[in-house]
Design a protein around this motif. Sequence first.
Motif, mmCIF file in Angstrom:
data_model
loop_
_atom_site.group_PDB
_atom_site.id
_atom_site.type_symbol
_atom_site.label_atom_id
_atom_site.label_comp_id
_atom_site.label_asym_id
_atom_site.label_seq_id
_atom_site.Cartn_x
_atom_site.Cartn_y
_atom_site.Cartn_z
ATOM 1 N N GLY A 1 0.815 -1.212 0.000
ATOM 2 C CA GLY A 1 0.000 0.000 0.000
ATOM 3 C C GLY A 1 0.848 1.261 0.000
ATOM 4 N N LYS A 2 1.938 1.232 0.733
ATOM 5 C CA LYS A 2 2.857 2.376 0.733
ATOM 6 C C LYS A 2 3.521 2.535 -0.631
ATOM 7 N N ASN A 3 4.013 1.428 -1.187
ATOM 8 C CA ASN A 3 4.695 1.477 -2.485
ATOM 9 C C ASN A 3 3.777 1.944 -3.608
ATOM 10 N N ILE B 1 -1.153 4.180 1.089
ATOM 11 C CA ILE B 1 -0.912 4.385 2.521
ATOM 12 C C ILE B 1 0.235 5.370 2.675
ATOM 13 N N ARG B 2 0.086 6.285 3.621
ATOM 14 C CA ARG B 2 1.098 7.319 3.840
ATOM 15 C C ARG B 2 2.437 6.687 4.214
ATOM 16 N N SER B 3 3.457 7.041 3.465
ATOM 17 C CA SER B 3 4.772 6.415 3.631
ATOM 18 C C SER B 3 5.492 6.834 4.907
ATOM 19 N N GLU B 4 5.137 7.983 5.471
ATOM 20 C CA GLU B 4 5.852 8.457 6.652
ATOM 21 C C GLU B 4 5.420 7.764 7.946
ATOM 22 N N ILE B 5 4.383 6.946 7.880
ATOM 23 C CA ILE B 5 3.916 6.236 9.064
ATOM 24 C C ILE B 5 4.618 4.882 9.128
ATOM 25 N N SER B 6 5.171 4.569 10.267
ATOM 26 C CA SER B 6 5.895 3.314 10.470
ATOM 27 C C SER B 6 4.971 2.110 10.272
ATOM 28 N N ILE C 1 -4.697 6.613 7.844
ATOM 29 C CA ILE C 1 -3.359 6.254 7.356
ATOM 30 C C ILE C 1 -3.275 6.314 5.833
ATOM 31 N N CYS C 2 -4.405 6.565 5.193
ATOM 32 C CA CYS C 2 -4.438 6.593 3.727
ATOM 33 C C CYS C 2 -3.967 7.931 3.165
ATOM 34 N N THR C 3 -3.426 7.852 1.967
ATOM 35 C CA THR C 3 -3.147 9.047 1.174
ATOM 36 C C THR C 3 -4.459 9.467 0.508
ATOM 37 N N ASN D 1 -13.489 5.343 -0.993
ATOM 38 C CA ASN D 1 -14.790 5.928 -1.317
ATOM 39 C C ASN D 1 -15.411 5.320 -2.573
ATOM 40 N N ASN D 2 -14.585 4.916 -3.523
ATOM 41 C CA ASN D 2 -15.096 4.284 -4.743
ATOM 42 C C ASN D 2 -15.582 2.857 -4.508
#
Length: 96
Positions: free
Chosen positions: A19-21, A25-30, A73-75, A83-84
């Motif tokens: 999800g990060k790649n 998902i926000r990459s800055e969260i561990s 945690i989502c971008t 939402n979709n």
Amino acid sequence: MRSGAQEAQHFMVNIIEKGKNQHYIRSEISTTVILETLGLLYRSLTRTNTFDKFNVSVFELAENTLGVYLRGICTEKGLIEINNHKNLTTFNENKT
């Protein structure tokens, strides 16, 4: 040989990293913090009576805890996907 818990953890780490790649998902969260927080929320919902006082369904509790955290945690890209696909990403008992 891995235990069931280790396999589940490995599976979840892979999902979070993917999800990060893919920028969902926000990459800055561990990743380990995400995993620990999801586990904590899940255990609070399923193994304690912490939320009994609210007198709401387990689905409403999941939506108001796990659902809110997952959205947090989502971008923006991840939120658009959630939402979709609301029929797949909300907690309710009427899934078909």
